[in-house]
Design an enzyme around this catalytic site. Structure first.
Site, PDB file in Angstrom:
ATOM      1  N   HIS A 112     111.126 -26.010 -88.946  1.00 21.44           N
ATOM      2  CA  HIS A 112     112.566 -25.776 -88.883  1.00 21.44           C
ATOM      3  C   HIS A 112     113.335 -26.953 -88.272  1.00 21.44           C
ATOM      4  O   HIS A 112     114.480 -27.207 -88.630  1.00 21.44           O
ATOM      5  CB  HIS A 112     112.870 -24.484 -88.098  1.00 21.44           C
ATOM      6  CG  HIS A 112     112.426 -24.516 -86.670  1.00 21.44           C
ATOM      7  ND1 HIS A 112     111.124 -24.300 -86.292  1.00 21.44           N
ATOM      8  CD2 HIS A 112     113.112 -24.749 -85.518  1.00 21.44           C
ATOM      9  CE1 HIS A 112     111.021 -24.369 -84.972  1.00 21.44           C
ATOM     10  NE2 HIS A 112     112.214 -24.652 -84.478  1.00 21.44           N
ATOM     11  N   ASP A 113     112.701 -27.681 -87.352  1.00 19.74           N
ATOM     12  CA  ASP A 113     113.381 -28.807 -86.695  1.00 19.74           C
ATOM     13  C   ASP A 113     112.912 -30.162 -87.224  1.00 19.74           C
ATOM     14  O   ASP A 113     113.033 -31.179 -86.522  1.00 19.74           O
ATOM     15  CB  ASP A 113     113.161 -28.738 -85.179  1.00 19.74           C
ATOM     16  CG  ASP A 113     114.155 -27.805 -84.495  1.00 19.74           C
ATOM     17  OD1 ASP A 113     115.230 -27.558 -85.076  1.00 19.74           O
ATOM     18  OD2 ASP A 113     113.854 -27.320 -83.395  1.00 19.74           O
ATOM     19  N   LYS A 133     114.940 -33.412 -86.761  1.00 19.50           N
ATOM     20  CA  LYS A 133     115.064 -34.095 -85.470  1.00 19.50           C
ATOM     21  C   LYS A 133     114.282 -35.407 -85.425  1.00 19.50           C
ATOM     22  O   LYS A 133     114.477 -36.219 -84.516  1.00 19.50           O
ATOM     23  CB  LYS A 133     114.575 -33.180 -84.348  1.00 19.50           C
ATOM     24  CG  LYS A 133     115.528 -32.027 -84.049  1.00 19.50           C
ATOM     25  CD  LYS A 133     115.026 -31.183 -82.879  1.00 19.50           C
ATOM     26  CE  LYS A 133     115.977 -30.042 -82.556  1.00 19.50           C
ATOM     27  NZ  LYS A 133     115.478 -29.221 -81.431  1.00 19.50           N
ATOM     28  N   HIS A 168     120.761 -32.557 -87.906  1.00 18.49           N
ATOM     29  CA  HIS A 168     119.312 -32.421 -88.133  1.00 18.49           C
ATOM     30  C   HIS A 168     118.939 -31.359 -89.183  1.00 18.49           C
ATOM     31  O   HIS A 168     117.948 -31.530 -89.892  1.00 18.49           O
ATOM     32  CB  HIS A 168     118.554 -32.190 -86.808  1.00 18.49           C
ATOM     33  CG  HIS A 168     118.537 -30.770 -86.330  1.00 18.49           C
ATOM     34  ND1 HIS A 168     119.493 -30.252 -85.506  1.00 18.49           N
ATOM     35  CD2 HIS A 168     117.634 -29.773 -86.544  1.00 18.49           C
ATOM     36  CE1 HIS A 168     119.206 -28.991 -85.230  1.00 18.49           C
ATOM     37  NE2 HIS A 168     118.074 -28.672 -85.842  1.00 18.49           N
ATOM     38  N   HIS A 185     118.657 -22.590 -90.333  1.00 16.58           N
ATOM     39  CA  HIS A 185     118.218 -21.881 -89.132  1.00 16.58           C
ATOM     40  C   HIS A 185     119.237 -21.948 -87.990  1.00 16.58           C
ATOM     41  O   HIS A 185     119.147 -21.174 -87.029  1.00 16.58           O
ATOM     42  CB  HIS A 185     116.858 -22.404 -88.660  1.00 16.58           C
ATOM     43  CG  HIS A 185     116.895 -23.743 -87.993  1.00 16.58           C
ATOM     44  ND1 HIS A 185     117.044 -24.919 -88.688  1.00 16.58           N
ATOM     45  CD2 HIS A 185     116.819 -24.088 -86.684  1.00 16.58           C
ATOM     46  CE1 HIS A 185     117.039 -25.923 -87.842  1.00 16.58           C
ATOM     47  NE2 HIS A 185     116.906 -25.452 -86.611  1.00 16.58           N
ATOM     48  N   ASP A 189     112.735 -18.521 -83.061  1.00 15.53           N
ATOM     49  CA  ASP A 189     112.916 -19.793 -82.354  1.00 15.53           C
ATOM     50  C   ASP A 189     113.637 -19.598 -81.021  1.00 15.53           C
ATOM     51  O   ASP A 189     113.205 -20.099 -79.981  1.00 15.53           O
ATOM     52  CB  ASP A 189     113.695 -20.744 -83.265  1.00 15.53           C
ATOM     53  CG  ASP A 189     113.895 -22.117 -82.631  1.00 15.53           C
ATOM     54  OD1 ASP A 189     113.007 -22.567 -81.878  1.00 15.53           O
ATOM     55  OD2 ASP A 189     114.947 -22.727 -82.902  1.00 15.53           O
TER      56      ASP A 189
END
Length: 546
Positions: free
Chosen positions: A405-406, A409, A434, A460, A489
């Site tokens: 999901h990240d 970044k 991001h 998200h 999360d």
């Protein structure tokens, strides 16, 4: 009189019409005068051919029994049932399937027998019973018209029927009935084989879909066992048991893949639970690399794609027919190929999952998160998906996709990512890029996991009330995978300690989730979280940070 089983005649409700004449010469039935004193012996056997005589003249019943005395077919006697009216015959026919019915035409009415024929064929739908129409008044039921218009298998005029002619007609009808029943059984067996093959293919599909090799192979074994005993619903309940063995040439090297029936204990204890005679035949089959059978068992040989020997053992009665042995061999060949292909696919998927986790953990490390964060998020997401009734295959995809999901970044500068204090407006805008960066990285890939990860990465950070980013989506415009990942999360982030903050208490976390239901989070997903709370906490405990 030997060789005939009789049922007592039913009482007559109506006698023969006085205008119907009987024309039966003494040389045709020369023993008719003795019928009043003769009573055929009763010898009821379950496998006797059931023959129904329908006639309103008691003398016809008696002379017919005498004429058919001693008649057998395929080693089976006759069991003669009597009805003296079509109405009585109707009641008997509702409860019994007869091989042959001898039906008079004129009884309660001029067409009572023909109406009975219609009842048997049309109302009961019974097309196996061989129907022979007999009449003493052919003018009321001409031979050609009757044969043409009614589904009958014989037509006899009583005035011309001798004992030999009657026995010939009945024997021919019995043979026809026997052949029809044999064909019906063959069709049922074909249908059972077709259904069984379909079930085996379904089991192979389940194996491919769920990657649960032991469970899928046990199901395939069960379906094959059901198939080779003609469609029984349980595993070889009458035919014995079955076992699939994988391994080398020595018994101590054998690995039981699946077992059923009397061999079921081998699922837990291995080959040591098998009878000695079964184990010896398996060893012989594997050693000589060919099929073997003895008085108890049939064992067929096959190999995996890598050449690993495999044996399938079944009760010998289940492999009595060529078609059963062919099905067993087909099962073994295809099960081996499927198992190897699926095992390879499992390895590839596990490798894919490992790579996803490796990338996700590297990203989280840059963000000063702990490595188990992404593992927990994936496990939480799968649990919530199951609680929401999402199909298992999709829940597994979500488990693998949520950790990414990240991913975006990775393109955010360390000065922003690791800044201990509050971000400036410009830094916040950069950080909020991001989701789109992650989605761009994941674009162009067709694998379901990567497509799901793209959706999750992009959405998200959206919120249920529309105040999130990057697009301000709200409600169910946000994909369910992203709704789930958001809850997973955030719960993990607030319930675990970070270098810049302590962990919240569980009570505080739960209060926060409830407060944010309908604002930040989907109310349905929050409800699912609390419904699955025990499972969530079990995951949290199992994947604690070092």
């Amino acid at each position: 009189m030997q060789g005939i089983v009789t049922a007592p005649p039913a009482p007559a409700t109506q006698r023969r019409c006085p205008t119907e004449k009987r024309d039966m010469s003494s040389d045709e039935f020369e023993f008719a005068q003795e019928l009043d004193t003769l009573e055929p012996p009763v010898n009821r056997q379950d496998d006797a051919w059931k023959v129904l005589l329908v006639d309103d003249d008691p003398d016809i019943h008696s002379v017919t029994r005498l004429a058919l005395a001693g008649l057998e077919h395929s080693g089976r006697l006759l069991e003669l049932h009597s009805a003296e009216s079509a109405e009585q015959a109707t009641e008997l026919l509702r409860h019994t399937v007869y091989a042959v019915a001898l039906v008079d035409v004129v009884m309660e009415s001029d067409e009572a027998g023909l109406d009975l024929v219609r009842f048997i064929r049309d109302t009961l739908g019974e097309h196996r019973t061989r129907l022979i129409v007999r009449t003493g008044q052919p003018g009321l039921a001409p031979a050609w018209d009757t044969v043409r218009d009614y589904d009958i298998n014989g037509y006899e005029e009583k005035s011309f029927q001798t004992a030999t002619r009657l026995k010939t007609a009945v024997l021919t009808a019995l043979r026809s009935f026997e052949q029809i029943c044999a064909l019906e059984r063959a069709n049922q067996r074909i249908a059972a084989h077709t259904a069984g093959l379909r079930d085996i293919l379904d089991a192979l599909s389940d194996m491919a879909r769920n990657h649960d090799l032991p469970a899928a192979e046990q199901r395939m074994l069960s379906e094959l066992s059901r198939l080779v005993v003609g469609g029984q619903s349980s595993v070889m309940v009458e035919g014995g048991s079955a076992v699939v063995v994988d391994g080398g040439d020595q018994p101590e090297q054998l690995d039981v893949i699946a077992a059923s029936g009397e061999f079921d204990l081998a699922n837990r204890l291995g080959v040591t639970a098998l009878p000695r005679s079964a184990l010896e035949l398996i060893s012989k089959c594997l050693r000589e690399r060919r099929d073997w059978r003895d008085s108890q068992y049939y064992c067929t040989y096959s190999e995996s794609a890598t050449g690993l020997p495999r044996a399938f053992l079944v009760n010998v009665m289940a492999a009595e027919h060529d078609v059963d042995r062919q099905l067993i061999q087909l099962f073994c060949r295809n099960a081996s190929l499927a198992r190897d292909a699926i095992a390879l696919n499992v390895d590839l998927e596990r490798s894919q999952e490992d790579i996803v986790l490796l990338i996700s953990e590297a990203i989280e490390a840059r963000s000063m998160e702990t490595g188990n964060h992404v593992r927990r998020v994936g496990a939480y997401a799968q649990t919530l998906a199951r609680q929401l009734g999402i199909p298992e295959e999709e829940a597994k995809v979500l488990k693998m996709a949520a950790p990414l999901h990240d991913l975006g970044k990775i393109a955010i500068a360390d000065s922003i990512l690791k800044k201990p204090g509050k971000l400036s407006d410009e830094e916040r805008r950069e950080m909020e890029r991001h989701p789109e960066i992650g989605a761009a990285i994941l674009s162009g890939y067709e694998r379901p996991v990567l497509q799901a990860a793209k959706l999750i990465s992009l959405q998200h950070q959206e919120k249920w009330d529309g105040t999130g980013y990057p697009y301000g989506l709200s409600g169910d415009d946000i994909h369910i995978f992203a709704q789930i990942t958001a809850v997973a999360d955030v719960f993990d982030a607030i319930s675990c300690a970070r270098c810049y903050k302590p962990a919240w208490s569980l009570d505080r976390c739960f209060v926060f989730l409830k407060e944010q239901s309908g604002r930040h989070f989907s109310p349905r997903v929050v409800d699912a979280f609390f419904e699955a709370q025990d499972d969530i906490l079990a995951i949290k405990n199992a994947l604690r940070d070092p």
